[in-house]
Design a protein around this motif. Structure first.
Motif, short mmCIF file in Angstrom:
data_model
loop_
_atom_site.label_atom_id
_atom_site.label_comp_id
_atom_site.label_asym_id
_atom_site.label_seq_id
_atom_site.Cartn_x
_atom_site.Cartn_y
_atom_site.Cartn_z
N ALA A 1 14.39 7.72 3.61
CA ALA A 1 14.11 8.29 4.92
C ALA A 1 12.66 8.77 5.00
CB ALA A 1 15.07 9.43 5.23
N ALA A 2 12.19 9.41 3.94
CA ALA A 2 10.81 9.92 3.93
C ALA A 2 9.81 8.77 3.97
CB ALA A 2 10.59 10.78 2.69
N GLU A 3 10.10 7.69 3.24
CA GLU A 3 9.20 6.53 3.24
C GLU A 3 9.15 5.89 4.62
OE1 GLU A 3 9.57 5.06 -1.40
OE2 GLU A 3 11.01 4.37 0.09
N TRP A 4 10.32 5.75 5.27
CA TRP A 4 10.35 5.14 6.59
C TRP A 4 9.50 5.94 7.57
CZ3 TRP A 4 10.41 1.37 9.71
CH2 TRP A 4 10.70 1.53 11.06
N LYS A 5 9.55 7.25 7.49
CA LYS A 5 8.77 8.10 8.40
C LYS A 5 7.27 7.80 8.25
CE LYS A 5 8.16 12.93 9.78
NZ LYS A 5 8.56 14.34 9.50
N LYS A 6 6.82 7.66 7.00
CA LYS A 6 5.41 7.36 6.74
C LYS A 6 5.06 5.93 7.15
CE LYS A 6 5.05 10.60 2.85
NZ LYS A 6 4.85 10.70 1.38
N VAL A 7 5.96 4.99 6.79
CA VAL A 7 5.72 3.59 7.11
C VAL A 7 5.67 3.38 8.62
CG1 VAL A 7 6.82 1.31 7.09
CG2 VAL A 7 6.59 2.60 4.97
N LYS A 8 6.58 3.99 9.34
CA LYS A 8 6.60 3.85 10.80
C LYS A 8 5.29 4.32 11.41
CE LYS A 8 9.04 5.32 14.97
NZ LYS A 8 10.10 6.21 15.53
N LYS A 9 4.79 5.45 10.95
CA LYS A 9 3.52 5.96 11.45
C LYS A 9 2.38 4.99 11.15
CE LYS A 9 0.55 10.08 11.32
NZ LYS A 9 0.39 11.44 10.71
N GLU B 1 0.83 -1.21 0.00
CA GLU B 1 0.00 0.00 0.00
C GLU B 1 0.86 1.26 0.00
OE1 GLU B 1 -2.64 -0.13 3.29
OE2 GLU B 1 -3.82 -1.81 2.50
N TYR B 2 2.06 1.15 0.52
CA TYR B 2 2.99 2.28 0.56
C TYR B 2 3.95 2.27 -0.63
CZ TYR B 2 1.44 3.64 5.21
OH TYR B 2 0.67 4.08 6.28
N GLY B 3 3.66 1.42 -1.62
CA GLY B 3 4.48 1.37 -2.83
C GLY B 3 5.73 0.54 -2.71
N ILE B 4 5.84 -0.25 -1.64
CA ILE B 4 7.05 -1.06 -1.42
C ILE B 4 6.68 -2.53 -1.61
CG2 ILE B 4 8.87 -1.66 0.22
CD1 ILE B 4 8.12 1.00 1.67
N SER B 5 6.93 -3.05 -2.80
CA SER B 5 6.56 -4.44 -3.06
C SER B 5 7.76 -5.34 -3.29
CB SER B 5 5.61 -4.53 -4.27
OG SER B 5 6.24 -4.06 -5.44
N VAL B 6 8.94 -4.76 -3.51
CA VAL B 6 10.14 -5.57 -3.67
C VAL B 6 10.74 -5.81 -2.29
CG1 VAL B 6 12.46 -5.69 -4.63
CG2 VAL B 6 10.61 -4.74 -5.99
N THR B 7 10.50 -6.99 -1.75
CA THR B 7 11.03 -7.37 -0.45
C THR B 7 11.61 -8.78 -0.54
OG1 THR B 7 8.91 -8.28 0.30
CG2 THR B 7 9.32 -5.97 0.77
N PHE B 8 12.33 -9.15 0.49
CA PHE B 8 12.93 -10.48 0.56
C PHE B 8 12.54 -11.09 1.89
CE2 PHE B 8 15.36 -7.76 -2.18
CZ PHE B 8 15.44 -8.52 -3.33
N LEU B 9 11.94 -12.27 1.82
CA LEU B 9 11.34 -12.91 2.98
C LEU B 9 12.11 -14.16 3.35
CD1 LEU B 9 8.87 -13.28 4.96
CD2 LEU B 9 7.78 -14.55 3.11
N THR B 10 12.51 -14.26 4.61
CA THR B 10 13.16 -15.46 5.11
C THR B 10 12.49 -15.86 6.42
OG1 THR B 10 15.28 -16.49 5.65
CG2 THR B 10 14.96 -14.21 6.38
N LEU B 11 12.82 -17.04 6.91
CA LEU B 11 12.13 -17.57 8.08
C LEU B 11 13.08 -17.68 9.27
CD1 LEU B 11 10.08 -20.41 6.34
CD2 LEU B 11 9.39 -18.05 6.80
N GLY B 12 12.51 -17.60 10.46
CA GLY B 12 13.28 -17.72 11.69
C GLY B 12 12.42 -18.29 12.79
#
Length: 229
Positions: free
Chosen positions: A64-72, A25-36
């Motif tokens: 930095a700007a994206e992290w501020k929005k994502v954190k909120k 939803e915040y435009g961040i779809s390229v991620t890498f998922l691992t298990l723990g």
């Protein structure tokens, strides 16, 4: 590079899709998922009414700007501050191995490359290599040619891989291996260049590499001593 971060999110595995959808939803779809797996002591789990659980760890690159929005959003929408929901944190990136890789990891979200991270003067860097599964030996051979010592490999799954062709000009497999290597800062560029040359985008390994500054280390004394000798 300025104000670009590696964001890590740790949650229960059954919540991983929820976080993926939230980041999309915040435009961040390229991620890498691992298990723990969680390691909290039983008395801590009992105090919060929790059970030991399998964990999902997600990595993504944000500004930095994206992290501020994502954190909120994490605090207000996901309620991440509630114990047991999860945790997210960021670490500054110092460099990324190539413009196409930068565009892919940031999904061309308008980030402009500036000077390198303000966290300068560090003796070591953590190199993170993300590559198609099965090419660890090729990558480590390339890294060792440039004075790398060793690395640690974890299995991961890539999400948003359909964007690879748009930004990189190639298709990437979803099954990934993430390789972590602590290297001397003076060797970093040579190692990154060697990996990109022999196992980078355009090869079957399809490796992407970036670095994070390391402020202090323990366990590297013998390596340093051998170099001094």
């Amino acid at each position: 590079m300025s104000e670009l971060y590696l964001m890590a999110t740790i949650s229960d595995r059954n919540q991983s899709r929820r976080f993926l959808a939230f980041y999309k939803e915040y435009g961040i779809s390229v991620t890498f998922l691992t298990l723990g797996r969680g390691t909290a002591a039983s008395e801590v789990l009992d105090a919060f009414g929790l059970e030991a659980s399998e964990k999902a760890v997600q990595f993504a690159v944000v500004t930095a700007a994206e992290w501020k929005k994502v954190k909120k959003g994490l605090e207000q929408e996901i309620k991440i501050d509630i114990p047991g929901t999860g945790i997210a944190f960021v670490t500054p990136l110092s460099s990324i191995g190539g413009k196409r890789q930068l565009r892919f990891l940031t999904e061309d979200r308008g980030f402009e490359k500036e000077e390198e991270s303000s966290l300068k003067g560090t003796d070591y860097e953590l190199l993170v290599v993300i590559a198609n599964q099965g090419y660890t030996d090729v990558i480590m051979d390339a890294a060792r040619k440039a004075n790398a010592t060793g690395g640690t490999v974890i299995h991961a799954k890539g999400t948003g891989m359909e964007k690879a062709e748009k930004f990189l000009g190639v298709s990437l497999a979803q099954e990934k291996e993430m390789i972590f290597m602590v290297t001397k800062t003076k060797d970093k560029n040579g190692i990154m260049q060697s990996i990109m040359k022999e196992a980078g985008i355009g090869s079957k390994a399809g490796a992407i590499v970036f670095s994070l500054p390391v402020t202090e280390t323990a366990g590297m004394r013998l390596i340093e001593k051998n170099e001094d000798d």
